[in-house]
Design an enzyme around this catalytic site. Structure first.
Site, PDB file in Angstrom:
ATOM      1  N   HIS A  14     -67.529 -24.231 -11.795  1.00 36.78           N
ATOM      2  CA  HIS A  14     -66.955 -25.573 -11.894  1.00 36.78           C
ATOM      3  C   HIS A  14     -67.691 -26.537 -10.964  1.00 36.78           C
ATOM      4  O   HIS A  14     -67.308 -27.687 -10.822  1.00 36.78           O
ATOM      5  CB  HIS A  14     -65.460 -25.540 -11.540  1.00 36.78           C
ATOM      6  CG  HIS A  14     -64.614 -24.886 -12.597  1.00 36.78           C
ATOM      7  ND1 HIS A  14     -64.677 -23.538 -12.850  1.00 36.78           N
ATOM      8  CD2 HIS A  14     -63.718 -25.401 -13.475  1.00 36.78           C
ATOM      9  CE1 HIS A  14     -63.833 -23.238 -13.831  1.00 36.78           C
ATOM     10  NE2 HIS A  14     -63.252 -24.340 -14.230  1.00 36.78           N
ATOM     11  N   LYS A  16     -70.466 -28.881 -10.396  1.00 37.47           N
ATOM     12  CA  LYS A  16     -71.359 -29.647 -11.273  1.00 37.47           C
ATOM     13  C   LYS A  16     -72.812 -29.585 -10.816  1.00 37.47           C
ATOM     14  O   LYS A  16     -73.732 -29.543 -11.631  1.00 37.47           O
ATOM     15  CB  LYS A  16     -70.893 -31.098 -11.371  1.00 37.47           C
ATOM     16  CG  LYS A  16     -69.611 -31.238 -12.190  1.00 37.47           C
ATOM     17  CD  LYS A  16     -69.144 -32.670 -12.256  1.00 37.47           C
ATOM     18  CE  LYS A  16     -67.847 -32.777 -13.050  1.00 37.47           C
ATOM     19  NZ  LYS A  16     -67.254 -34.120 -12.978  1.00 37.47           N
ATOM     20  N   GLU A  45     -60.144 -15.692  -9.137  1.00 34.90           N
ATOM     21  CA  GLU A  45     -60.095 -15.553  -7.683  1.00 34.90           C
ATOM     22  C   GLU A  45     -61.279 -14.710  -7.231  1.00 34.90           C
ATOM     23  O   GLU A  45     -61.550 -13.641  -7.792  1.00 34.90           O
ATOM     24  CB  GLU A  45     -58.783 -14.878  -7.263  1.00 34.90           C
ATOM     25  CG  GLU A  45     -58.563 -14.903  -5.772  1.00 34.90           C
ATOM     26  CD  GLU A  45     -57.244 -14.277  -5.362  1.00 34.90           C
ATOM     27  OE1 GLU A  45     -57.069 -14.054  -4.153  1.00 34.90           O
ATOM     28  OE2 GLU A  45     -56.412 -14.008  -6.247  1.00 34.90           O
ATOM     29  N   ASP A  74     -73.227 -16.751  -7.472  1.00 36.58           N
ATOM     30  CA  ASP A  74     -72.498 -16.837  -6.208  1.00 36.58           C
ATOM     31  C   ASP A  74     -73.566 -16.954  -5.143  1.00 36.58           C
ATOM     32  O   ASP A  74     -74.488 -16.138  -5.074  1.00 36.58           O
ATOM     33  CB  ASP A  74     -71.597 -15.630  -5.963  1.00 36.58           C
ATOM     34  CG  ASP A  74     -70.506 -15.990  -4.951  1.00 36.58           C
ATOM     35  OD1 ASP A  74     -69.695 -16.886  -5.256  1.00 36.58           O
ATOM     36  OD2 ASP A  74     -70.476 -15.408  -3.852  1.00 36.58           O
ATOM     37  N   TYR A 159     -74.994 -27.531   1.304  1.00 42.72           N
ATOM     38  CA  TYR A 159     -75.600 -27.563   2.643  1.00 42.72           C
ATOM     39  C   TYR A 159     -77.062 -28.026   2.625  1.00 42.72           C
ATOM     40  O   TYR A 159     -77.742 -27.964   3.651  1.00 42.72           O
ATOM     41  CB  TYR A 159     -75.525 -26.163   3.281  1.00 42.72           C
ATOM     42  CG  TYR A 159     -74.124 -25.670   3.513  1.00 42.72           C
ATOM     43  CD1 TYR A 159     -73.440 -25.952   4.696  1.00 42.72           C
ATOM     44  CD2 TYR A 159     -73.456 -24.916   2.554  1.00 42.72           C
ATOM     45  CE1 TYR A 159     -72.144 -25.499   4.915  1.00 42.72           C
ATOM     46  CE2 TYR A 159     -72.155 -24.459   2.754  1.00 42.72           C
ATOM     47  CZ  TYR A 159     -71.509 -24.749   3.938  1.00 42.72           C
ATOM     48  OH  TYR A 159     -70.225 -24.298   4.154  1.00 42.72           O
ATOM     49  N   ASP A 160     -77.549 -28.480   1.470  1.00 40.45           N
ATOM     50  CA  ASP A 160     -78.958 -28.873   1.349  1.00 40.45           C
ATOM     51  C   ASP A 160     -79.433 -29.848   2.430  1.00 40.45           C
ATOM     52  O   ASP A 160     -80.566 -29.723   2.916  1.00 40.45           O
ATOM     53  CB  ASP A 160     -79.238 -29.477  -0.038  1.00 40.45           C
ATOM     54  CG  ASP A 160     -79.281 -28.411  -1.132  1.00 40.45           C
ATOM     55  OD1 ASP A 160     -79.233 -27.209  -0.810  1.00 40.45           O
ATOM     56  OD2 ASP A 160     -79.368 -28.794  -2.321  1.00 40.45           O
ATOM     57  N   LYS A 180     -87.507 -28.307  -5.204  1.00 42.56           N
ATOM     58  CA  LYS A 180     -86.449 -27.379  -4.798  1.00 42.56           C
ATOM     59  C   LYS A 180     -86.259 -26.307  -5.867  1.00 42.56           C
ATOM     60  O   LYS A 180     -86.124 -25.117  -5.557  1.00 42.56           O
ATOM     61  CB  LYS A 180     -85.136 -28.118  -4.558  1.00 42.56           C
ATOM     62  CG  LYS A 180     -84.025 -27.179  -4.084  1.00 42.56           C
ATOM     63  CD  LYS A 180     -82.668 -27.820  -4.089  1.00 42.56           C
ATOM     64  CE  LYS A 180     -81.607 -26.751  -3.906  1.00 42.56           C
ATOM     65  NZ  LYS A 180     -80.243 -27.239  -4.105  1.00 42.56           N
ATOM     66  N   HIS A 185     -83.487 -20.350  -3.309  1.00 40.21           N
ATOM     67  CA  HIS A 185     -82.885 -19.038  -3.504  1.00 40.21           C
ATOM     68  C   HIS A 185     -82.483 -18.839  -4.967  1.00 40.21           C
ATOM     69  O   HIS A 185     -82.672 -17.771  -5.536  1.00 40.21           O
ATOM     70  CB  HIS A 185     -81.664 -18.891  -2.596  1.00 40.21           C
ATOM     71  CG  HIS A 185     -80.664 -20.010  -2.703  1.00 40.21           C
ATOM     72  ND1 HIS A 185     -81.029 -21.337  -2.593  1.00 40.21           N
ATOM     73  CD2 HIS A 185     -79.329 -20.020  -2.924  1.00 40.21           C
ATOM     74  CE1 HIS A 185     -79.952 -22.097  -2.737  1.00 40.21           C
ATOM     75  NE2 HIS A 185     -78.911 -21.318  -2.945  1.00 40.21           N
ATOM     76  N   ARG A 186     -81.961 -19.900  -5.578  1.00 39.35           N
ATOM     77  CA  ARG A 186     -81.551 -19.836  -6.987  1.00 39.35           C
ATOM     78  C   ARG A 186     -82.790 -19.667  -7.873  1.00 39.35           C
ATOM     79  O   ARG A 186     -82.781 -18.905  -8.833  1.00 39.35           O
ATOM     80  CB  ARG A 186     -80.763 -21.095  -7.350  1.00 39.35           C
ATOM     81  CG  ARG A 186     -80.057 -21.028  -8.687  1.00 39.35           C
ATOM     82  CD  ARG A 186     -78.994 -22.114  -8.815  1.00 39.35           C
ATOM     83  NE  ARG A 186     -77.898 -21.853  -7.887  1.00 39.35           N
ATOM     84  CZ  ARG A 186     -77.600 -22.614  -6.833  1.00 39.35           C
ATOM     85  NH1 ARG A 186     -78.307 -23.706  -6.575  1.00 39.35           N
ATOM     86  NH2 ARG A 186     -76.611 -22.300  -6.031  1.00 39.35           N
TER      87      ARG A 186
END
Length: 199
Positions: A14, A16, A45, A74, A159-160, A180, A185-186
């Site tokens: 969720h 964006k 959860e 995640d 946190y960028d 970026k 990491h992504r």
């Protein structure tokens, strides 16, 4: 597991900013991307103790609910001097309102209160891909760097604005999003994902 060409992939998030980054990474592959938010899917959860466990939970829930392929991410910031925190709780540090200005301030405050001079940190990403039956594969990536305060830049999210990757001088909040996307990491997790399921 191979993703069929032209298939629809649900991004089980969720957030964006995260959905937009994954959409951009998938754009060259001709895959239709839908966010969990736009489909009205509930957020499961996150009861896992690792990035991978939480990614698996989210991917499987979205895949079983939509009967299609689902990709969950995640990820978070791990600060060496804070024993890897905020880690899997990175988003929760920003509170219900997802106010990362507060979360970044909390990181700075804790480093000061604990009298820590080590500013090394890393971003970690676990991508989990689930098929419509709930079978899951996980791909992980990291990017190492250090933190700088106060936050700088309005690109990116989370946190960028306080993270500077090794070998760079600008924060992830200052650099061009395309840059970026190539070093984050992504991006590193995505390269493994693409090689395994999109090739």
């Amino acid at each position: 597991m191979k993703l069929p060409k032209g298939c629809t992939l649900v991004v089980a998030s969720h957030n964006k900013g995260k959905v937009r980054e994954i959409f951009d990474l998938l754009a060259p592959y001709g895959i239709t991307v839908k966010g969990a938010g736009e489909l009205g899917l509930p957020e499961p959860e996150e009861t896992g103790t690792t990035f991978a466990e939480n990614a698996i939970l989210k991917a499987r829930a979205a895949a079983l609910a939509t009967k299609t392929y689902a990709l969950a991410d995640d990820s978070g910031l791990a600060v060496a001097a804070l024993d890897g925190s905020p880690g899997i709780y990175s988003a929760r540090w920003a509170g219900e309102t997802r106010d990362f200005t507060l979360a970044m301030a909390k990181v700075a405050r804790l480093l000061t209160e604990l009298n820590k001079t080590d500013r090394s940190a890393k971003f970690v990403c676990s991508l989990a891909l689930s098929d419509p039956d709930g079978k899951v594969e996980v791909f992980e990536g990291e990017v190492h760097g250090h933190l700088e305060f106060p936050p700088r830049g309005s690109n990116g999210f989370g946190y960028d604005p306080i993270f500077v990757a090794n070998g760079m001088h600008e924060t992830f909040g200052e650099i061009d999003p395309a840059l970026k996307h190539s070093i984050s990491h992504r991006a590193n997790a995505f390269k493994k994902f693409a090689a395994a399921v999109l090739a």
